[in-house]
Design an enzyme around this catalytic site. Structure first.
Site, PDB file in Angstrom:
ATOM      1  N   LYS A 128       0.857  -1.183   0.000  1.00  0.00           N
ATOM      2  CA  LYS A 128       0.000   0.000   0.000  1.00  0.00           C
ATOM      3  C   LYS A 128       0.898   1.238   0.000  1.00  0.00           C
ATOM      4  O   LYS A 128       1.034   1.912   1.009  1.00  0.00           O
ATOM      5  CB  LYS A 128      -0.926  -0.030   1.222  1.00  0.00           C
ATOM      6  CG  LYS A 128      -2.397  -0.113   0.843  1.00  0.00           C
ATOM      7  CD  LYS A 128      -3.292  -0.091   2.039  1.00  0.00           C
ATOM      8  CE  LYS A 128      -4.746   0.116   1.711  1.00  0.00           C
ATOM      9  NZ  LYS A 128      -5.298  -0.659   0.625  1.00  0.00           N
ATOM     10  N   GLU A 163      -7.815  -6.453 -10.166  1.00  0.00           N
ATOM     11  CA  GLU A 163      -8.506  -5.857  -9.028  1.00  0.00           C
ATOM     12  C   GLU A 163      -9.530  -4.864  -9.562  1.00  0.00           C
ATOM     13  O   GLU A 163      -9.554  -4.552 -10.756  1.00  0.00           O
ATOM     14  CB  GLU A 163      -7.531  -5.102  -8.109  1.00  0.00           C
ATOM     15  CG  GLU A 163      -6.454  -5.987  -7.509  1.00  0.00           C
ATOM     16  CD  GLU A 163      -5.881  -5.404  -6.226  1.00  0.00           C
ATOM     17  OE1 GLU A 163      -6.660  -4.985  -5.353  1.00  0.00           O
ATOM     18  OE2 GLU A 163      -4.649  -5.384  -6.106  1.00  0.00           O
TER      19      GLU A 163
HETATM   20  C1  LIG Z   1      -6.542  -1.382   0.302  1.00  0.00           C
HETATM   21  C2  LIG Z   1      -6.602  -2.145  -0.948  1.00  0.00           C
HETATM   22  C3  LIG Z   1      -7.310  -3.354  -1.044  1.00  0.00           C
HETATM   23  C4  LIG Z   1      -8.150  -3.898   0.080  1.00  0.00           C
HETATM   24  O1  LIG Z   1      -7.431  -4.217   1.222  1.00  0.00           O
HETATM   25  P1  LIG Z   1      -8.217  -4.573   2.555  1.00  0.00           P
HETATM   26  O2  LIG Z   1      -7.126  -4.999   3.485  1.00  0.00           O
HETATM   27  O3  LIG Z   1      -9.167  -5.666   2.246  1.00  0.00           O
HETATM   28  O4  LIG Z   1      -8.913  -3.320   2.979  1.00  0.00           O
HETATM   29  C5  LIG Z   1      -7.286  -4.044  -2.253  1.00  0.00           C
HETATM   30  N1  LIG Z   1      -6.613  -3.572  -3.314  1.00  0.00           N
HETATM   31  C6  LIG Z   1      -5.918  -2.400  -3.262  1.00  0.00           C
HETATM   32  C7  LIG Z   1      -5.194  -1.939  -4.485  1.00  0.00           C
HETATM   33  C8  LIG Z   1      -5.902  -1.650  -2.082  1.00  0.00           C
HETATM   34  O5  LIG Z   1      -5.230  -0.503  -2.045  1.00  0.00           O
END
Ligand SMILES: *Cc1c(COP(=O)(O)O)cnc(C)c1O
Length: 244
Positions: A128, A163
């Site tokens: 992230k 995604e």
């Molecule tokens: C935050 C995020 C998610 C979801 O993560 P969780 O831990 O389920 O909230 C999925 N894909 C991306 C690209 C993200 O930034």
């Protein structure tokens, strides 16, 4: 807010919980992930617990709202160079939030255009990191221009589905062998390993997946959403321990 400072010369400083305030950041501050030694995970969780305890009156008591906890880690070095930071800050802020999507719809409309790539092999899409999200905004605005709510991210020449927006995705379908199947892309470096994805895999792994899908109330997605919110609100079957 919870703040924990790090410097190359002195390492991690003592965690501090202090009133929320603005951060003064140098423009060259960079996200880092494995560049410096990680703060101890269980100690960090304990720090967040104490922060939430202080702010517990802000925890919404509702199934459709929650206390958003945002930990952020960034370089704070006073220099313009692109290099490993000698100073960094780990901080956590909290905010009560409602449902992520404005309307409780039956689904989301997705815009897929292979000219955009969210993440690539050898990149940072499985972390992230701030840099991943700035460039995704162009695609998001284009999706909205076309009347869609989110972007469906494709990858490679054969347009593999990866995604949607900032969400992991699952496909619930009858596969080529006529079997009911729940599938999600593997964690091969371009998928963010989300906790929701992991929770759904662990939850449905216990079910064998024979779910009648004729009427809306028995949809797989509704059943998963219900079980997850039950866990989050402590209405859990006794054999279940929360994943955090
Ligand atoms: C935050 C995020 C998610 C979801 O993560 P969780 O831990 O389920 O909230 C999925 N894909 C991306 C690209 C993200 O930034």
């Amino acid at each position: 807010m919870l703040t924990i400072e790090w410097s190359a010369s002195e390492g991690w400083q003592a965690p501090l919980i202090k009133p929320f305030g603005n951060l003064s950041l140098h423009p060259a501050c960079s996200s880092l992930h494995y560049a410096i030694q990680a703060f101890d995970q269980s100690e960090f969780l304990e720090c967040i617990r104490r922060l939430v305890k202080i702010d517990q009156d802000w925890v919404p008591h509702s199934d459709s709202a929650s206390l958003y906890i945002r930990p952020t880690f960034l370089g704070t070095e006073q220099s313009l160079g692109v290099k490993k930071a000698a100073n960094a800050l780990l901080y956590v802020i909290l905010c009560p939030v409602g449902s992520y999507f404005n309307s409780q719809t039956d689904g989301l409309s997705l815009w897929a255009d292979p000219k955009y790539t969210r993440a690539w092999k050898g990149g940072t899409g499985n972390y992230k990191m701030g840099g991943n999200y700035g460039c995704s905004l162009f695609a998001q605005y284009e999706a909205e221009d076309h009347g869609c709510q989110q972007v469906l991210w494709l990858y490679g020449e054969d347009h593999q589905i990866t995604e949607a927006g900032t969400m992991n995705i699952f496909l619930h379908w009858i596969n080529e062998d006529g079997e009911e199947e729940l599938a999600t892309p593997p964690l091969d470096g371009i998928i963010l390993p989300g906790v929701t994805r992991q929770s759904i895999l662990e939850l449905t792994g216990k079910w064998n997946l024979h779910i009648p899908c004729q009427d809306k109330d028995s949809q797989l997605s509704s059943r998963i959403a219900k079980e997850l919110t039950d866990i989050q609100h402590g209405r859990t079957p006794s054999d279940w321990t929360f994943l955090v």
